[in-house]
Design an enzyme around this catalytic site. Structure first.
Site, PDB file in Angstrom:
ATOM      1  N   GLY A  89     -10.919   3.885  11.977  1.00  0.00           N
ATOM      2  CA  GLY A  89     -10.354   4.503  10.786  1.00  0.00           C
ATOM      3  C   GLY A  89     -11.448   4.996   9.864  1.00  0.00           C
ATOM      4  N   GLY A 149     -10.890   6.408   6.616  1.00  0.00           N
ATOM      5  CA  GLY A 149     -10.497   6.569   5.221  1.00  0.00           C
ATOM      6  C   GLY A 149     -11.395   5.746   4.316  1.00  0.00           C
ATOM      7  N   GLY A 190     -12.181   2.169   5.720  1.00  0.00           N
ATOM      8  CA  GLY A 190     -13.063   2.195   6.870  1.00  0.00           C
ATOM      9  C   GLY A 190     -14.480   2.610   6.520  1.00  0.00           C
ATOM     10  N   ARG A 231       7.485   1.469  -9.550  1.00  0.00           N
ATOM     11  CA  ARG A 231       8.111   2.388  -8.597  1.00  0.00           C
ATOM     12  C   ARG A 231       9.382   1.840  -7.972  1.00  0.00           C
ATOM     13  NH1 ARG A 231       2.562   4.423  -5.536  1.00  0.00           N
ATOM     14  NH2 ARG A 231       1.713   5.534  -7.340  1.00  0.00           N
TER      15      ARG A 231
END
Length: 629
Positions: A11, A13, A16, A299
């Site tokens: 990963g 992102g 990572g 949320r």
């Protein structure tokens, strides 16, 4: 002959890259595997900002308040020491980003600017316009590139993780991966693996704000090899997503934080243009129902409120499942400067300008609070985590670590807006430091790629590919994915009940059977995108079952998991310490055997087995329930 210590990060992102950076800086070799160029990772889609307490607005915000808001917002289901350390380290992390060259938005005086986000009453969200995730990712990537130039790190882009290489003791010693261009399957030995593969929003299909690559397939594959999932029933539905036939697109919470208002016409038959509807004919339901927070409620509450207005009160705009997110009352120059990125998306895909006409939005699957179970070691002196401990972010499989959205560690039952970029960055940094110390204690190095522990798994993965390529089944994987998304959205969505969840589980098992009868209609062994899609789909269906089974077993309303039949109402005018409150609390706890416990899902031959684990409450005593109205 001993081999140099090596770590594989799956990963690219924020989680990572941070993990890879810390391991490389510790002097170990690192390989980063990514489905695509790391600068396309889903972290770039985060828009609104990142939380840290700087209090440059003079609102008397504190780090302690950040800790409290995070724990309360997560309905006390997050282990508290990791949250405490994350919030305490957040300001220093922001300063590190600045030194990396990230250009945060600033005030006219040159101070770091802050905006309001949901679930809080203080401005503590730093931002770079409305493309904060992109700026943060690019900043860390520059540091990763420096490690590449020094020969400490290598990126393997366009490779897909298929499985772990496990030795006879069950410890992780590398991965099996597939080249997405040539479809070659190879073993890559290592001394440890860090999984940072992001979320699993595509389990909800086109009704998710997530990228088409956010399938959760990698996490599901290690789950099938023995890793535990935790709290998967808690899936956040972002209240303000732009509707679309292909997918939903996030309209950042920053829009509400900057003064956006959510409303519907009081008369469902009102067909006037929104700008022609006077104030007295508008129902600003969040402001009426939650006056303390207004449009910046957490949320989960905002999503349920929209669901109630649309489905129970029947007041959706034009009789459809949508409400207005209105920015038209705000200064156009101010909004253009602060929210240009999302305005541009809405203009491009909807064809109208949010500066002149309210946006049409509806809740959409957005963020998985649950994920792979990870450990931590508490520091009894500070109350936070013991920094550098090899236990931090370790899964139950020795040598396998997880960070970012694919772990469950920081958000409990609901994530506060702008804590995602913080948790991804912080968890990646912690995981990298933990792995570096884990390597120090290893007695033996990793085996060679020719070792039997890899060849057996390579043959297994090649056989799975051959079966899918050669099968002449009847099912279309793209149609199955659409059915999966519709099923999860309608039956494991914002509001849930046990009868529907039971039906969903049976339907998911039927989908699993059908997914074994796929016809790819393309039988080439080179760059076969249908093959990778079909394999990911099979994992998404399994993940859907884990989510649904975990939801079925939790009979309570907590955070993003809402079952009305198990909701107990706070007695009128009761407060903590009152006999009525205490009687209510005891009744609520007695009804709820898994009160303040983490769901642990384990793979078995007959499906997910659910157990529970107590939450560490050593930082802040829970106040149940929390009523925002």
């Amino acid at each position: 002959m001993s081999r140099p210590r090596k770590v594989i990060v799956v990963g690219g992102g924020l989680g990572g890259l941070w993990a890879a950076l810390r391991v490389a800086e510790a002097g170990f070799q690192v390989e980063i595997f990514s489905l695509f160029e790391v600068k396309r990772s889903h972290s770039v889609c985060a828009q609104g900002g990142i939380n840290a307490c700087f209090d440059s607005k003079g609102e008397r915000d504190t780090i302690w308040q950040h800790i409290v808001d995070t724990l309360k917002g997560g309905a006390y289901l997050a282990n508290q020491p990791p949250v405490k350390s994350m919030c305490e380290d957040a300001p220093g992390l922001i300063q590190t980003f600045e030194r990396m060259g990230v250009t945060f938005s600033r005030t006219a005086e040159g101070l770091l600017d802050l905006r309001l986000f949901g679930g809080v009453k203080h401005r503590r969200t730093l931002f770079a316009g409305a493309s904060t995730g992109q700026q943060l990712l690019y900043g860390v990537d520059q540091e990763v590139r420096r490690q590449e130039s020094l020969g400490r790190l290598q990126k393997l882009e366009w490779w897909e993780f298929l499985s772990l290489g496990l030795n006879q003791q069950g410890a992780c010693q590398g991965i099996i991966a597939m080249n997405l261009r040539t479809m070659e399957i190879k073993a890559f030995p290592s001394d440890a693996v860090i999984l940072a593969t992001g979320g699993m929003g595509q389990v909800y299909g086109h009704r998710s704000t997530n990228s088409t690559n956010s399938t959760g397939a990698a996490a599901c594959r290690v789950y099938q090899q023995g890793a535990w999932f935790a709290n998967t029933e808690f899936f956040q539905f972002h209240p303000t997503a732009m509707l679309g036939d292909d997918k939903t697109r996030l309209m950042s919470e920053a829009a509400r934080g900057e003064g956006g208002r959510i409303w519907v016409p009081r008369d469902v038959d009102d067909r006037r243009r929104p700008g022609q509807i006077p104030e007295q004919d508008r129902f600003y339901f969040l402001e009426e129902w939650y006056p303390s927070y207004g449009n910046t409620v957490p949320r989960d509450l905002a999503s349920r409120a929209i669901w109630e207005v649309v489905h129970k009160l029947g007041l959706g705009v034009g009789g459809e499942a949508k409400v207005y997110l209105d920015l038209t009352h705000l200064n156009p120059g101010f909004i253009e400067q602060r929210l240009h990125a999302i305005l541009d998306i809405y203009r491009k895909f909807h064809g109208t300008d949010p500066i002149h006409e309210p946006m049409e939005i509806y809740p959409s699957a957005h963020y998985a609070m649950g994920g792979l179970w990870v450990d931590f070691e508490r520091d009894d002196t500070t109350g936070g985590i013991k920094h550098g401990s090899p236990r931090n972010h370790a899964t139950n499989i020795p040598g396998l670590y997880a960070c970012g959205e694919c772990d469950y560690g920081y958000h409990g039952a609901n994530r506060l807006g702008a804590n995602s970029l913080l948790s991804a960055s912080y968890s990646g940094r912690v995981a990298g430091e933990s792995v570096a110390n884990y390597l120090q204690g290893l007695q033996q190095g990793h085996p060679s790629p020719e070792d039997p522990i890899y060849s057996k798994e390579i043959n297994h993965q090649q056989e799975l590919n051959r079966q899918l390529i050669n099968d002449q089944g009847e099912e279309n994987p793209y149609q199955l994915h659409r059915e999966l998304g519709e099923l999860m959205s309608s039956q494991v969505g914002v509001v849930r009940d046990n009868k529907t969840l039971n039906n969903a589980i049976e339907s998911l098992r039927t989908l699993q059977q059908r997914s074994r009868n796929i016809n790819l209609q393309e039988h080439n062994s080179w760059s076969n995108q249908g093959l990778t899609y079909a394999r990911q789909l099979q994992e998404m269906i399994r993940l859907g079952e884990v989510i649904a089974v975990s939801a079925l077993n939790r009979d309570e309303c907590r955070g993003a998991h809402y079952k009305p039949e198990f909701e107990l109402k706070l007695p009128e005018n009761a407060s903590a310490g009152d006999p009525a409150f205490e009687a209510y609390r005891n009744q609520w706890k007695a009804q709820n055997q898994n009160w303040l416990k983490t769901t642990i899902a384990k793979q078995t031959d007959w499906g997910p087995q659910v157990d529970y684990q107590a939450v560490d409450l050593s930082v802040l005593a829970p106040e149940e329930p929390r009523d925002y109205r």
